[in-house]
Write an enzyme that holds these catalytic residues in place. Sequence first.
Site, mmCIF file in Angstrom:
data_model
loop_
_atom_site.group_PDB
_atom_site.id
_atom_site.type_symbol
_atom_site.label_atom_id
_atom_site.label_comp_id
_atom_site.label_asym_id
_atom_site.label_seq_id
_atom_site.Cartn_x
_atom_site.Cartn_y
_atom_site.Cartn_z
ATOM 1 N N ASP A 93 -30.689 51.495 -46.090
ATOM 2 C CA ASP A 93 -30.907 50.400 -47.038
ATOM 3 C C ASP A 93 -31.388 49.165 -46.258
ATOM 4 O O ASP A 93 -30.781 48.792 -45.253
ATOM 5 C CB ASP A 93 -29.558 50.120 -47.724
ATOM 6 C CG ASP A 93 -29.679 49.149 -48.884
ATOM 7 O OD1 ASP A 93 -30.762 49.078 -49.492
ATOM 8 O OD2 ASP A 93 -28.665 48.476 -49.188
ATOM 9 N N HIS A 94 -32.455 48.556 -46.711
ATOM 10 C CA HIS A 94 -33.007 47.350 -46.061
ATOM 11 C C HIS A 94 -33.266 47.527 -44.570
ATOM 12 O O HIS A 94 -32.815 46.708 -43.742
ATOM 13 C CB HIS A 94 -32.089 46.135 -46.290
ATOM 14 C CG HIS A 94 -32.021 45.737 -47.724
ATOM 15 N ND1 HIS A 94 -33.044 45.068 -48.360
ATOM 16 C CD2 HIS A 94 -31.071 45.948 -48.664
ATOM 17 C CE1 HIS A 94 -32.716 44.887 -49.629
ATOM 18 N NE2 HIS A 94 -31.536 45.417 -49.844
ATOM 19 N N ASN A 274 -29.761 50.239 -57.236
ATOM 20 C CA ASN A 274 -28.850 49.963 -56.112
ATOM 21 C C ASN A 274 -27.622 49.177 -56.555
ATOM 22 O O ASN A 274 -27.756 48.096 -57.149
ATOM 23 C CB ASN A 274 -29.575 49.119 -55.056
ATOM 24 C CG ASN A 274 -30.597 49.901 -54.271
ATOM 25 O OD1 ASN A 274 -30.960 51.014 -54.633
ATOM 26 N ND2 ASN A 274 -31.057 49.316 -53.185
#
Length: 331
Positions: A93-94, A274
């Site tokens: 994530d990210h 998310n």
Amino acid sequence: MFSYKDIGLVNTKDMFAKAMAGHYAIPAYNFNNMEQMQAIIQACVETKSPVILQVSKGARAYADKFILRNMARGAVEYAHELGADIPIVLHLDHGPSFEVAKDCIDNGFSSVMIDGSSLPFEENIALAKKVVEYAHQFDVTVEAELGVLAGVEDEVCAAESHYTKPEEVIEFATRTGCDSLAISIGTSHGAHKFTPEQCTLVNGVLVPPPLAFDVLAEIEKKLPGFPIVLHGSSSVPMDEVNTINEFGGKLEAAIGIPEEQLRKASKSAVCKINIDSDSRLAMTAAIRKHLAEHPGDFDPRQYLKPARENMKKMYIHKIVNVLGSDGKLAK
Ligand code: G3H
Ligand code: 13P
Ligand code: ZN
């Protein structure tokens, strides 16, 4: 090189194709510890839902990358033990850089996000393309982001959001070759997504401004059938916030995305939603309540068990009542 295929994980390709055709969204739940992972897998097995287990850079630093990878491997075996062969993705994530994305690809992740959303357009494209070229050699899928969400994104903090510009998405998706696109249409990270001043009081309840469904519709028109991702999609349930405050916490003006808005988005090209903050709230509320009511308890299992139960309840609720991914088990 440690391939995700060797530990029974899948990438997002098939999952998103089915979600698009079936008009539902896949839950992308962040995890940092064993209780979150267990609650996610129990919830998904019970509801027969596919799932994306996601790990931020902060989670890797907190729990250690090898421990998290082995927890994902454990998650696959745990699901089998509980009696369902649910498709499980392990997703970064990210992802902040090519190096971190590569490290994840080399170490068992089946999907990575490269977050160049704070970069100028050309630099965002160049970075995402580099990650896609590497990832696709190993059948790892890539999420890239265009547009800026307000709030904290794993150490990158933007005060204001900038909606994704629909006129840029074709060029971005074509030149990067990414498999899915995270967009900005009014969601944001964390438990404080809107100030009370931005909301309207309806029957005593603060209602935040609606998501920019017109922008989403334009993006869908430009990229028909292309999987879209919504970050910052926690709803910040008032009952959890109230429990936290009742038992010694101090969360002021915590406001999230109304669930009807996310239900509507799930039926569109949005294939991945998310959720992290709602899990944090569910865990903290249950722990605070338990410790306040049982001040003599000091065995972590005594308060982590109700915390796990409360997170599981929340994960199931999202799957069944918001995302519509229940019963969509076929691998
Ligand atoms: O989008 C951010 C996620 O909620 C992860 O948060 O960087 O604090 O782990 P974190
Ligand atoms: P929330 O803070 O709304 O849960 O968003 C999580 C997220 O977008 C993780 O990438
Ligand atoms: Zn995010």
